[in-house]
Design a protein around this motif. Structure first.
Motif, short mmCIF file in Angstrom:
data_model
loop_
_atom_site.label_atom_id
_atom_site.label_comp_id
_atom_site.label_asym_id
_atom_site.label_seq_id
_atom_site.Cartn_x
_atom_site.Cartn_y
_atom_site.Cartn_z
N LEU A 239 0.83 -1.22 0.00
CA LEU A 239 0.00 0.00 0.00
C LEU A 239 0.86 1.26 0.00
CD1 LEU A 239 -2.79 -1.01 2.57
CD2 LEU A 239 -3.04 -0.76 0.09
N VAL A 240 1.95 1.23 0.78
CA VAL A 240 2.85 2.39 0.83
C VAL A 240 3.44 2.64 -0.56
CG1 VAL A 240 5.08 3.21 1.72
CG2 VAL A 240 3.43 2.22 3.29
N MET A 241 3.91 1.56 -1.20
CA MET A 241 4.52 1.74 -2.53
C MET A 241 3.49 2.19 -3.56
SD MET A 241 7.63 1.69 -2.32
CE MET A 241 7.68 2.28 -4.01
N ASP A 242 2.28 1.66 -3.48
CA ASP A 242 1.23 2.10 -4.41
C ASP A 242 0.98 3.59 -4.24
OD1 ASP A 242 0.97 -0.46 -5.30
OD2 ASP A 242 -0.93 -0.88 -4.28
N ALA A 243 0.95 4.05 -2.99
CA ALA A 243 0.69 5.47 -2.72
C ALA A 243 1.84 6.33 -3.25
CB ALA A 243 0.48 5.70 -1.22
N PHE A 244 3.08 5.86 -3.03
CA PHE A 244 4.23 6.59 -3.56
C PHE A 244 4.14 6.71 -5.08
CE2 PHE A 244 6.78 6.36 0.34
CZ PHE A 244 7.48 7.56 0.25
N ALA B 39 10.01 7.75 -5.16
CA ALA B 39 9.50 6.37 -5.13
C ALA B 39 10.64 5.36 -5.18
CB ALA B 39 8.52 6.15 -6.28
N GLU B 40 11.72 5.64 -5.93
CA GLU B 40 12.83 4.68 -6.02
C GLU B 40 13.50 4.50 -4.66
OE1 GLU B 40 11.82 7.21 -8.37
OE2 GLU B 40 13.91 7.77 -8.70
N VAL B 41 13.60 5.59 -3.91
CA VAL B 41 14.22 5.52 -2.59
C VAL B 41 13.33 4.72 -1.65
CG1 VAL B 41 15.01 6.90 -0.63
CG2 VAL B 41 15.44 7.69 -2.96
N ALA B 42 12.02 4.99 -1.73
CA ALA B 42 11.07 4.24 -0.90
C ALA B 42 11.11 2.76 -1.27
CB ALA B 42 9.66 4.79 -1.09
N ARG B 43 11.23 2.47 -2.57
CA ARG B 43 11.24 1.07 -3.00
C ARG B 43 12.46 0.33 -2.45
NH1 ARG B 43 8.64 -2.07 -5.80
NH2 ARG B 43 7.29 -0.53 -6.78
#
Ligand SMILES: [Fe+2]
Ligand SMILES: [Fe+2]
Length: 141
Positions: free
Chosen positions: A23-28, A98-102
Motif C-alpha cells: 500500500l505504501v509503494m502504491d501510494a508513492f 519512489a525509487e528511494v522508498a522502493r
C-alpha cells in the motif's frame, strides 16, 4: 507451553506488514501524498510494535543459540528504524522519491524473509517461554 499457532501468528504479522508495504509503494507511485503520509505513519507504528515484540520475546532466547544471526537481525532493526526516521522526515516534507522508498521497502522484505527462514522456524519448534506474550504483543492493534 507454546500456543499451537505460534508460527502462523508470527508469519501473519509479516503478511500484515507486507500488505502495508504494498500500500505504501502504491501510494508513492501514484503520488498520493495524503495516503503516503497516513500509510507511512501506520508503517512506523506497525514496525515499532513488531520489532519490539521480537526484541523482547525472541532475540534474548535465540541469542545463545545463534549469536551471529541474532546480532545481524538486531543490526538490521537498528538500520531499518534509523532509515524509517530519516525517510519519515522526507515523507512529511514530500521529498522522498519512489525509487528511494522502493529500496527501503525491499530491505524490509529481505529482513522478513531472513526471519521466516531461521528465527521463526526456530521459534515455532523450540521457543521455551514467552510464546503467549509475543502472540499477545503482536495482536495488540
Ligand atoms: Fe525483525
Ligand atoms: Fe519480523
Amino acid at each position: 507451553m507454546k500456543p499451537p499457532d505460534l508460527k502462523l501468528r508470527l508469519l501473519a504479522d509479516h503478511h500484515r506488514l507486507e500488505k502495508l508495504f504494498t500500500l505504501v509503494m502504491d501510494a508513492f507511485e501514484a503520488d498520493a501524498r495524503e495516503d503516503t503520509q497516513r500509510l507511512w505513519t501506520e508503517l512506523e507504528h506497525g514496525l515499532e510494535r513488531h520489532f519490539a515484540a521480537e526484541e523482547r520475546f525472541l532475540f534474548p532466547q535465540f541469542d545463545p543459540l545463534d549469536p551471529a544471526e541474532t546480532a545481524a537481525l538486531r543490526a538490521e532493526h537498528v538500520t531499518i528504524m534509523r532509515q524509517l526516521e530519516e525517510l519519515g522526515v522526507g515523507v512529511d516534507l514530500k521529498l522522498v522519491r519512489a525509487e528511494v522508498a522502493r529500496a527501503f521497502i525491499d530491505s524490509l522484505r529481505a529482513h522478513a524473509t531472513r526471519e521466516d527462514a531461521v528465527l521463526y522456524r526456530w521459534a515455532d519448534e523450540s521457543l521455551e517461554t514467552g510464546a503467549s506474550q509475543i502472540v499477545e504483543a503482536l495482536s495488540d492493534d
